[in-house]
Design a protein around this motif. Structure first.
Motif, PDB file in Angstrom:
ATOM      1  N   LYS A 153       0.838  -1.197   0.000  1.00  0.00           N
ATOM      2  CA  LYS A 153       0.000   0.000   0.000  1.00  0.00           C
ATOM      3  C   LYS A 153       0.875   1.250   0.000  1.00  0.00           C
ATOM      4  N   ARG A 154       1.988   1.214   0.726  1.00  0.00           N
ATOM      5  CA  ARG A 154       2.914   2.343   0.730  1.00  0.00           C
ATOM      6  C   ARG A 154       3.578   2.512  -0.633  1.00  0.00           C
TER       7      ARG A 154
ATOM      8  N   PRO B 187      -0.050   3.353  -3.552  1.00  0.00           N
ATOM      9  CA  PRO B 187      -1.299   3.732  -2.878  1.00  0.00           C
ATOM     10  C   PRO B 187      -2.546   3.514  -3.730  1.00  0.00           C
ATOM     11  N   ASN B 188      -2.424   3.677  -5.049  1.00  0.00           N
ATOM     12  CA  ASN B 188      -3.585   3.567  -5.929  1.00  0.00           C
ATOM     13  C   ASN B 188      -3.581   2.312  -6.796  1.00  0.00           C
TER      14      ASN B 188
ATOM     15  N   CYS C  85      -4.752  -0.518   6.859  1.00  0.00           N
ATOM     16  CA  CYS C  85      -3.792   0.110   5.945  1.00  0.00           C
ATOM     17  C   CYS C  85      -4.487   0.776   4.763  1.00  0.00           C
ATOM     18  N   GLU C  86      -5.824   0.691   4.755  1.00  0.00           N
ATOM     19  CA  GLU C  86      -6.651   1.347   3.731  1.00  0.00           C
ATOM     20  C   GLU C  86      -6.324   0.864   2.321  1.00  0.00           C
ATOM     21  N   ILE C  87      -6.019  -0.420   2.204  1.00  0.00           N
ATOM     22  CA  ILE C  87      -5.758  -1.000   0.893  1.00  0.00           C
ATOM     23  C   ILE C  87      -7.085  -1.437   0.263  1.00  0.00           C
TER      24      ILE C  87
END
Length: 251
Positions: free
Chosen positions: A46-47, A50-51, A77-79
């Motif tokens: 994810k880092r 991010p998209n 982690c908002e993935i």
């Protein structure tokens, strides 16, 4: 001078980006099991993207807690994530295989059906991840750490069948250090390491030793002879998993 955890994470994230660029792909996908290794990898990819990173949750006759922990990781982690239920597919395929073997009188008391069942789950999961990855032109990211690779604690062409292994050089204790640093949910950090292959299964119970013992051995420390013998036996027995398939010489 040794690098800080942040520096090591930054180097790993940059490495992930380089691998995607080298392969002319668009992003990264990982199977999120609810365990600490896949959680750490989800946070790393994810880092890096991010998209263009994706987590895949793959229940397959699994403990419901695994799914809840996997969802907590994805949300933490908002993935972006998707879920594919594989229990019915597994049942159909495994039952078909068993019936075929019975019909051809290939089943007896020496067959290890529990291991066959467990490995089929791992391979179905990886086949599903690759189906998704191919559709998106993403690389499949593996979650094996140094201790698992050394002992062969992974399924050949299952969780071992991946494109890249970003935590392959991390000891298990380093996986915990990085996970705490990145904010992996405490419930995931606290759970006993398990591949979720059957009810009550844990990594250390199945290996017959502990990750601390494997880590110490890999660091060159002295460990009890009993544990050393177990680890050496696991390493020798799993050598075939760490090599490409053998081929005869050119005659």
């Amino acid at each position: 001078m040794s690098r800080s955890i942040q520096e090591k994470i930054d180097l790993t994230v940059n490495w992930l980006r380089e691998k995607v660029e080298e392969s002319n792909t668009k992003g990264l996908v990982v199977g999120i099991s609810g365990g600490i290794d896949s959680a750490l990898v989800a946070y790393l990819i994810k880092r890096a993207f991010p998209n263009n990173s994706l987590g895949v949750i793959l229940p397959c006759k699994s403990n419901s807690k695994d799914r809840l922990d996997a969802l907590e990781v994805a949300e933490g982690c908002e993935i972006e994530h998707v879920e594919v239920e594989l229990s019915e597919v597994h049942d159909q395929l495994f039952d078909n295989v068993k019936k075929t073997m019975e019909r051809n009188e290939l089943l007896d008391e020496n067959n290890n059906l529990r291991l066959s069942d467990a490995n089929l789950r791992a391979r179905l999961r990886m086949s599903t991840i690759y189906c998704i990855a191919n559709s998106l032109n993403y690389l499949v990211v593996g979650t094996d750490n140094a201790a698992e690779l050394h002992t062969g604690y992974f399924t050949k062409y299952g969780d071992g069948g991946v494109d890249i292994l970003p935590i392959a050089n991390l000891l298990k204790r380093e996986v915990y250090e990085w996970s705490r640093y990145l904010g992996v949910p405490q419930s995931v950090i606290d759970r006993a390491p398990s591949a979720g292959l059957w009810e009550g299964q844990t990594d250390e119970k199945e290996m017959g030793t502990t990750y601390d013992m494997v880590d110490d051995l890999l660091e060159g420390k002295e460990i009890p002879k009993k544990d050393q013998e177990i680890i050496e036996r696991l390493h020798k027995r799993s050598e075939h998993k760490r090599r490409v398939a053998d081929a005869p010489p050119v005659f």
